[in-house]
Motif scaffolding. Structure first.
Motif, mmCIF file in Angstrom:
data_model
loop_
_atom_site.group_PDB
_atom_site.id
_atom_site.type_symbol
_atom_site.label_atom_id
_atom_site.label_comp_id
_atom_site.label_asym_id
_atom_site.label_seq_id
_atom_site.Cartn_x
_atom_site.Cartn_y
_atom_site.Cartn_z
ATOM 1 N N ILE A 185 43.276 10.198 57.535
ATOM 2 C CA ILE A 185 44.464 10.489 58.243
ATOM 3 C C ILE A 185 43.930 11.502 59.408
ATOM 4 C CG2 ILE A 185 46.726 11.483 57.986
ATOM 5 C CD1 ILE A 185 46.501 8.998 56.652
ATOM 6 N N THR A 186 44.154 11.150 60.729
ATOM 7 C CA THR A 186 44.033 12.102 61.661
ATOM 8 C C THR A 186 45.147 12.206 62.625
ATOM 9 O OG1 THR A 186 43.145 10.141 62.920
ATOM 10 C CG2 THR A 186 41.377 11.426 61.573
ATOM 11 N N LEU A 187 45.270 13.484 63.338
ATOM 12 C CA LEU A 187 46.205 13.488 64.200
ATOM 13 C C LEU A 187 46.032 12.622 65.487
ATOM 14 C CD1 LEU A 187 46.762 17.288 63.831
ATOM 15 C CD2 LEU A 187 48.622 15.686 63.469
ATOM 16 N N THR A 188 47.118 12.249 65.917
ATOM 17 C CA THR A 188 47.201 11.526 67.493
ATOM 18 C C THR A 188 47.198 12.742 68.636
ATOM 19 O OG1 THR A 188 49.516 11.409 67.516
ATOM 20 C CG2 THR A 188 48.381 9.462 66.716
ATOM 21 N N ASP A 189 47.142 12.311 69.714
ATOM 22 C CA ASP A 189 47.463 13.234 70.676
ATOM 23 C C ASP A 189 48.740 14.075 70.734
ATOM 24 O OD1 ASP A 189 44.889 12.748 71.839
ATOM 25 O OD2 ASP A 189 45.447 11.498 73.198
ATOM 26 N N ALA A 190 49.824 13.176 70.370
ATOM 27 C CA ALA A 190 51.263 13.661 70.314
ATOM 28 C C ALA A 190 51.218 14.543 68.981
ATOM 29 C CB ALA A 190 52.145 12.448 70.135
ATOM 30 N N GLY A 191 50.562 14.500 67.906
ATOM 31 C CA GLY A 191 50.430 15.189 66.684
ATOM 32 C C GLY A 191 49.831 16.441 67.057
#
Length: 307
Positions: A69-75
Motif C-alpha cells: 500500500i503506497t500513497l498517491t500524489d493526492a494522498g
C-alpha cells in the motif's frame, strides 16, 4: 464535520473527521487491517470510509498492490494537512477538558473595596487552593461602576450592594448575605454616646471620616444621618476603605464600616455596635442575564453562596 482544505486541485467540500483518522492510520501503517486495529474499527468499515473519502475528493489516495500500500500524489498532499487537522482537534479537546475540569482559565471578579478587605480573602484562598490553575482577576469599584463593567462584558461576576443604583433586567442578582454596620474609632477617642452601643443620633456633632462620593457606605451613612434630622460633619472625606481606617486610627474621627471589615482590620481600632435597629447592607452576586458565567466563575459563585 471538518471543512476540507485545498490539496492542490480544484475541489471544495466536506469530509468527516473520522475519515481523516482512518486515512492517517492507513498512511502510517501501510496496511488496512493493521490500521483498522489501530483505530478500533472493523476492516471493511475502514475500507468503505476510505473509498467514500476518495469519492468526495475525486482522487485515489492509495495505490493498492497486493501486499503493498503506497500513497498517491493526492494522498501525499493530504497527509500533512490531515495530521495537522487531527492534532489541532486533539489540542482543542484537551484545552476544553482543562476548562471543564477547572485546571485552567480565568475569573474576572468585581467587588467593592470593603468586600475585598472583609469577605473575599478567605474565599479566594480556598478557591485557589482547590483550583490553582485558575487566574483570578479582581477589579475594585463601587456598585455603580461594577454594574457598568458587567453590562459591557468586562466582568464575569460582581459582588455588589443592594439595591442597585440603577436596577437592570439585563443583570441577575442572587442575595449573598446581610451585614451589620458598626462604628469604629481610635482607642483614645471617646465613644459617641458613651455606651455599649451607638445610636445614629449620637453621631450628630461627631467628626466623621467619610468615604468618597459614589461609595455605597457613604450614601448609606449620610441617608441615615439625614433620617435622624441632621447633616453629618466630615473631618476627612474622599478615601477608600484602607485610607478611612487609617485616618480613624490616627484619631481624625469616627467612621461607619461593615462588621467584617472591622473584625479583620480591628487592630488599633475600637469597634462599637450600632443600637437597634442599626444599619445593614445586603450583598449580592451579580452577572449578566443573557450570558451564563464561565464554568470557573460558576464554581466560585457556588463557593461564595455556600460559605
Amino acid at each position: 464535520m471538518i471543512c476540507l482544505v485545498s490539496i492542490g486541485y480544484d475541489y471544495r467540500g466536506w469530509m468527516q473527521f473520522q475519515q481523516l483518522q482512518y486515512f492517517v492510520a492507513v498512511a502510517e501503517t501501510r496496511h488496512f487491517t493493521r490500521a483498522a486495529d489501530l483505530v478500533h474499527v472493523a476492516q471493511p468499515s475502514l475500507s468503505q470510509q476510505i473509498k467514500a473519502l476518495e469519492r468526495e475528493l475525486g482522487a485515489d489516495l492509495f495505490l493498492r498492490a497486493r501486499g503493498n500500500i503506497t500513497l498517491t500524489d493526492a494522498g501525499e498532499a493530504l497527509l500533512p494537512l490531515a495530521r495537522r487537522i487531527l492534532a489541532d482537534a486533539d489540542t482543542a479537546r484537551h484545552e476544553v477538558l482543562e476548562l471543564v475540569q477547572l485546571r485552567s482559565g480565568r475569573i474576572r471578579l468585581g467587588a467593592t473595596p470593603s468586600l475585598c478587605t472583609g469577605l473575599l480573602p478567605d474565599v479566594l484562598r480556598a478557591f485557589h487552593d482547590r483550583y490553582p490553575g485558575i487566574r483570578l482577576l479582581i477589579e475594585e469599584g463601587g456598585s455603580h461602576d461594577l454594574v457598568r463593567e458587567l453590562a459591557r462584558g468586562a466582568l464575569d461576576l460582581a459582588l455588589v450592594v443592594l439595591p442597585l443604583p440603577t436596577p437592570s433586567p439585563a443583570l441577575t442578582t442572587v442575595e449573598l448575605l446581610r451585614e451589620d454596620l458598626v462604628v469604629v474609632s481610635s482607642p483614645e477617642a471617646a465613644v459617641p454616646g458613651r455606651g455599649r452601643t451607638v445610636r445614629i443620633s449620637d453621631l450628630e456633632g461627631e467628626r466623621l471620616v467619610m468615604f468618597r462620593h459614589g461609595y455605597d457606605l457613604r450614601e448609606l451613612t449620610v441617608a441615615a444621618c439625614r433620617a435622624e434630622g441632621f447633616e453629618p460633619d466630615f473631618a476627612v472625606e474622599g478615601g477608600e476603605m484602607d485610607a478611612v481606617l487609617g485616618f480613624v486610627r490616627a484619631g481624625l474621627g469616627v467612621a461607619v464600616v461593615p462588621r467584617m471589615v472591622a473584625t479583620k482590620s480591628g487592630r488599633g481600632l475600637r469597634v462599637t455596635p450600632l443600637a437597634r435597629p442599626g444599619l445593614h447592607r445586603t450583598i449580592a452576586l451579580a452577572h449578566r442575564s443573557d450570558v451564563a458565567p464561565p464554568r470557573a466563575a460558576r464554581e466560585l459563585q457556588r463557593m461564595l453562596l455556600e460559605r
